[in-house]
Design an enzyme around this catalytic site. Structure first.
Site, PDB file in Angstrom:
ATOM      1  N   ARG A  18       0.843  -1.201   0.000  1.00  0.00           N
ATOM      2  CA  ARG A  18       0.000   0.000   0.000  1.00  0.00           C
ATOM      3  C   ARG A  18       0.883   1.256   0.000  1.00  0.00           C
ATOM      4  NH1 ARG A  18      -3.858   2.503   4.676  1.00  0.00           N
ATOM      5  NH2 ARG A  18      -4.937   4.023   3.358  1.00  0.00           N
ATOM      6  N   HIS A  19       0.396   2.290  -0.644  1.00  0.00           N
ATOM      7  CA  HIS A  19       1.124   3.552  -0.738  1.00  0.00           C
ATOM      8  C   HIS A  19       1.314   4.209   0.630  1.00  0.00           C
ATOM      9  CE1 HIS A  19      -2.513   5.873   0.084  1.00  0.00           C
ATOM     10  NE2 HIS A  19      -3.148   5.022  -0.725  1.00  0.00           N
ATOM     11  N   ARG A  71      -0.236   9.008  -5.513  1.00  0.00           N
ATOM     12  CA  ARG A  71       0.209   8.542  -4.199  1.00  0.00           C
ATOM     13  C   ARG A  71       0.809   7.146  -4.265  1.00  0.00           C
ATOM     14  NH1 ARG A  71      -5.396   8.713  -4.428  1.00  0.00           N
ATOM     15  NH2 ARG A  71      -6.614   6.922  -3.710  1.00  0.00           N
ATOM     16  N   GLU A  95      -7.692   2.768  -6.692  1.00  0.00           N
ATOM     17  CA  GLU A  95      -8.510   2.468  -5.525  1.00  0.00           C
ATOM     18  C   GLU A  95      -9.950   2.166  -5.921  1.00  0.00           C
ATOM     19  OE1 GLU A  95      -8.987   1.156  -2.945  1.00  0.00           O
ATOM     20  OE2 GLU A  95      -8.635   2.488  -1.242  1.00  0.00           O
ATOM     21  N   HIS A 159      -3.771   0.327  -3.221  1.00  0.00           N
ATOM     22  CA  HIS A 159      -4.487   1.129  -2.234  1.00  0.00           C
ATOM     23  C   HIS A 159      -5.142   0.237  -1.186  1.00  0.00           C
ATOM     24  CE1 HIS A 159      -4.078   4.580  -5.004  1.00  0.00           C
ATOM     25  NE2 HIS A 159      -4.170   3.644  -5.928  1.00  0.00           N
TER      26      HIS A 159
END
Length: 248
Positions: A18-19, A71, A95, A159
């Site tokens: 995940r970012h 992101r 996302e 995400h």
């Protein structure tokens, strides 16, 4: 869902990362497919996590595929720059589309759409907000993964909601078993491998641990997740009131 329905991917190991944090994460604001950038903490998280994640690849031939939202892409570039490999961007890793919820905080959604919010907290299908159906999220990610070149391992940079739907799909968890696993913290990752014809979760919510003292200007419950398996980096988990799904 049966074993025969499992996706045939050109890799047998996946690292789902995940970012890093954004200002919207810190505020508990739903990002969905909107595109806020990493904040200072998020950039520091990516720089801190990337060497640990790279070390865990054990020198295997790896490809890195990321959502094209900034992101995620900026998080992924920290790793690919370190590894010296190309970064592949794909909008299918974006996302989970949240429709009318995007840009709102949890408190705002609870006030404006209380019935929808109650369904979301309970893991039920949310009607009336627009966006995407849960099953469609996992299928678009799998479609992107099927197009990867053969490699030992793929690092999938995505995400909070999308990572959850992908992991659930690979583990054959149906709608009644959503949220068996907690959401990934910012810059945390999970590892899956295909063994004996099935995908297995080897590690979940691994992390590089807390940022070095003085690096982060401030921290919130959204900075980290909870490692649930031995051998993973452990740190305080998210606020239970926030622990339904990650917000992008």
């Amino acid at each position: 869902m049966t074993a025969a329905a499992l996706p045939d991917l050109p890799v047998t190991r996946l690292v789902v990362w995940r970012h890093g944090r954004t200002e919207w994460n810190a505020a508990g604001r739903f990002q969905g497919q909107m595109d806020p950038p990493l904040d200072d903490v998020g950039r520091a998280q990516a720089a801190h996590a990337a060497p640990h994640l790279m070390a865990g690849l054990d020198g295997q031939d790896a490809v890195v595929l990321s959502s094209d939202l900034v992101r995620a892409a900026d998080t992924a570039r920290v790793l690919t720059d370190l590894m010296g490999v190309d970064l592949r961007l794909d909008e299918r890793l974006r996302e989970h589309g949240m429709g009318s919820w995007e840009g709102l905080t949890r408190d705002e959604i609870a006030e404006r759409f209380p019935e929808q919010y109650a369904d979301w907290l309970a893991g039920r299908s949310v009607r009336g907000r627009g966006g995407e159906e849960t099953a469609a999220v996992a299928e678009r990610v799998l479609a992107a993964l099927r197009e990867l070149p053969p490699a030992d391992v793929a690092v999938v940079v995505t995400h909070g909601g999308t990572s959850g739907r992908l992991i659930e799909r690979l583990l054959e968890l149906g709608p009644d078993h959503r949220r068996v696993f907690g959401p990934l913290g910012n810059c945390a990752w999970s590892e899956l491998a295909r063994q004996s014809g099935r995908w297995r979760l080897l590690r979940h919510n691994s992390s590089a641990g807390p940022l070095p003292e003085g690096v982060a200007p401030r921290r919130t419950a959204q900075d980290t997740g909870t490692a649930v398996l031995p051998g993973t980096g452990r740190h305080p988990g998210p606020d239970p009131a926030q622990d339904a799904d990650a917000v992008g």
